[in-house]
Scaffold this motif. Structure first.
Motif, short mmCIF file in Angstrom:
data_model
loop_
_atom_site.label_atom_id
_atom_site.label_comp_id
_atom_site.label_asym_id
_atom_site.label_seq_id
_atom_site.Cartn_x
_atom_site.Cartn_y
_atom_site.Cartn_z
N VAL A 136 0.84 -1.20 0.00
CA VAL A 136 0.00 0.00 0.00
C VAL A 136 0.87 1.24 0.00
O VAL A 136 0.62 2.20 -0.76
CB VAL A 136 -0.94 0.01 1.23
N ILE A 137 1.90 1.24 0.83
CA ILE A 137 2.81 2.40 0.90
C ILE A 137 3.42 2.67 -0.47
O ILE A 137 3.47 3.83 -0.92
CB ILE A 137 3.93 2.16 1.94
N LYS A 138 3.85 1.62 -1.13
CA LYS A 138 4.46 1.80 -2.45
C LYS A 138 3.46 2.36 -3.46
O LYS A 138 3.80 3.20 -4.30
CB LYS A 138 5.00 0.46 -2.95
N ARG A 139 2.21 1.92 -3.37
CA ARG A 139 1.18 2.39 -4.31
C ARG A 139 0.78 3.84 -4.06
O ARG A 139 0.45 4.56 -4.99
CB ARG A 139 -0.07 1.50 -4.20
N VAL A 140 0.80 4.27 -2.79
CA VAL A 140 0.28 5.60 -2.48
C VAL A 140 1.34 6.69 -2.53
O VAL A 140 0.99 7.88 -2.49
CB VAL A 140 -0.39 5.61 -1.08
N ILE A 141 2.60 6.33 -2.63
CA ILE A 141 3.66 7.35 -2.61
C ILE A 141 3.51 8.39 -3.73
O ILE A 141 3.54 9.60 -3.46
CB ILE A 141 5.05 6.69 -2.64
N PRO A 142 3.33 7.98 -5.01
CA PRO A 142 3.20 9.01 -6.06
C PRO A 142 2.04 9.97 -5.86
O PRO A 142 2.23 11.19 -5.90
CB PRO A 142 3.05 8.17 -7.34
N PRO A 143 0.80 9.47 -5.61
CA PRO A 143 -0.29 10.43 -5.38
C PRO A 143 -0.12 11.23 -4.09
O PRO A 143 -0.53 12.40 -4.03
CB PRO A 143 -1.55 9.55 -5.32
N MET A 144 0.51 10.64 -3.09
CA MET A 144 0.77 11.38 -1.86
C MET A 144 1.74 12.53 -2.13
O MET A 144 1.60 13.63 -1.59
CB MET A 144 1.36 10.46 -0.79
N GLY A 145 2.73 12.27 -2.97
CA GLY A 145 3.68 13.32 -3.32
C GLY A 145 2.97 14.51 -3.95
O GLY A 145 3.28 15.67 -3.63
N ASN A 146 2.02 14.24 -4.82
CA ASN A 146 1.24 15.31 -5.45
C ASN A 146 0.44 16.10 -4.42
O ASN A 146 0.35 17.33 -4.47
CB ASN A 146 0.30 14.74 -6.51
N GLU A 147 -0.17 15.37 -3.48
CA GLU A 147 -0.98 16.04 -2.46
C GLU A 147 -0.11 16.88 -1.52
O GLU A 147 -0.52 17.95 -1.07
CB GLU A 147 -1.78 15.02 -1.66
N PHE A 148 1.08 16.40 -1.21
CA PHE A 148 1.99 17.16 -0.36
C PHE A 148 2.35 18.49 -1.02
O PHE A 148 2.39 19.53 -0.37
CB PHE A 148 3.26 16.36 -0.07
#
Length: 212
Positions: A136-148
Motif C-alpha cells: 500500500v505504501i508503495k502504491r500511495v507514494i506518487p499520489p501522496m507526493g502530489n498532495e503534499f
C-alpha cells in the motif's frame, strides 16, 4: 531593504511550514481511519463517511476555512484562534483526500494475497501489517507526493482569515511600502519547499523499487 523583506518573509514561512507539518501529522492517520470507514461492512457508516468525503472534496478549501473560523463564533459564541481554525480546516480537507488515496491503495491489492495469508493461519492484522501495508505504501507514494505539493501551495489560503503565512507577509509590503516585488519573492520560498519535497519523494520511490 532586501534583508528586511527576506527576514519578514522567513517569519511568515515558519508559519507556512508549521501549518504544513501539523496538517500532515493529524491528517495522515485520520485519513487512514476514514479510509477504513469508507470500506466498512456496516452500510450506514460507509454511506455516511462517503457523503462527508464527497462534501469536503467537492467544496472549496477556502470556504471550509471561513466556515470553521466564523461558524463556531456565530453559532456557539466560541472564538477559535486563527491558526487553529485554519489547521482544523486543512486537517479535515486533506484527511478526506488522503482517505481516497489509502482506499485505492488498499483495494488495489489482489484479493488472492489476503486469501493466501488466511491459508497460512495469519490474522487480519498480521495480513495487513506483514503483507498489505508495504505494498500500500508503495502504491500511495506518487499520489501522496502530489498532495503534499498541493498542500504547500494551499497553505496560502490561510491568509483568508489573516493567518500571517509567507504570502500574507509578502502582500503586506504593497500597502506598507508601496512595492510589489516581495509578493513575487514569496514564490522562491514555495519553489524551494516543493523542490525539496520532489527530491525527497523521488528518493523514496527509488528506495521502494527494491521491494518489487
Amino acid at each position: 531593504m532586501f534583508a528586511n523583506v527576506t527576514l519578514s518573509l522567513m517569519g511568515g514561512f515558519v508559519t507556512t511550514v508549521q501549518l504544513f507539518c501539523l496538517t500532515l501529522v493529524f491528517a495522515l492517520p485520520l485519513g487512514l481511519l476514514i479510509s477504513f470507514g469508507s470500506m466498512s461492512r456496516i452500510t450506514p457508516l460507509r454511506a455516511l463517511i462517503k457523503i462527508i468525503v464527497w462534501i469536503v472534496r467537492g467544496t472549496p478549501l477556502m470556504l471550509q476555512i471561513i466556515i470553521i473560523f466564523y461558524g463556531p463564533a456565530l453559532l456557539w459564541d466560541i472564538s477559535l484562534p486563527r491558526f487553529t481554525a485554519a489547521l482544523v480546516a486543512f486537517v479535515i480537507n486533506y484527511a478526506c483526500y488522503f482517505s481516497e488515496i489509502f482506499r485505492g491503495g488498499i483495494q488495489g491489492i489482489p484479493s488472492g494475497q489476503y486469501e493466501a495469508g488466511q491459508v497460512l493461519g495469519m490474522t487480519k492484522s498480521q495480513i495487513f501489517f506483514k503483507v498489505t501495508l508495504l505494498q500500500v505504501i508503495k502504491r500511495v507514494i506518487p499520489p501522496m507526493g502530489n498532495e503534499f505539493i498541493n498542500l504547500v501551495k494551499d497553505t496560502a489560503l490561510a491568509r483568508t482569515i489573516a493567518v500571517y503565512e509567507v504570502l500574507w507577509m509578502g502582500e503586506k509590503f504593497i500597502k506598507s511600502a508601496g512595492i510589489i516585488w516581495p509578493l513575487f519573492y514569496t514564490a522562491v520560498f514555495y519553489l524551494l519547499f516543493n523542490g525539496i519535497l520532489t527530491l525527497l519523494f523521488g528518493w523514496i520511490e527509488k528506495k521502494m523499487d527494491y521491494f518489487k
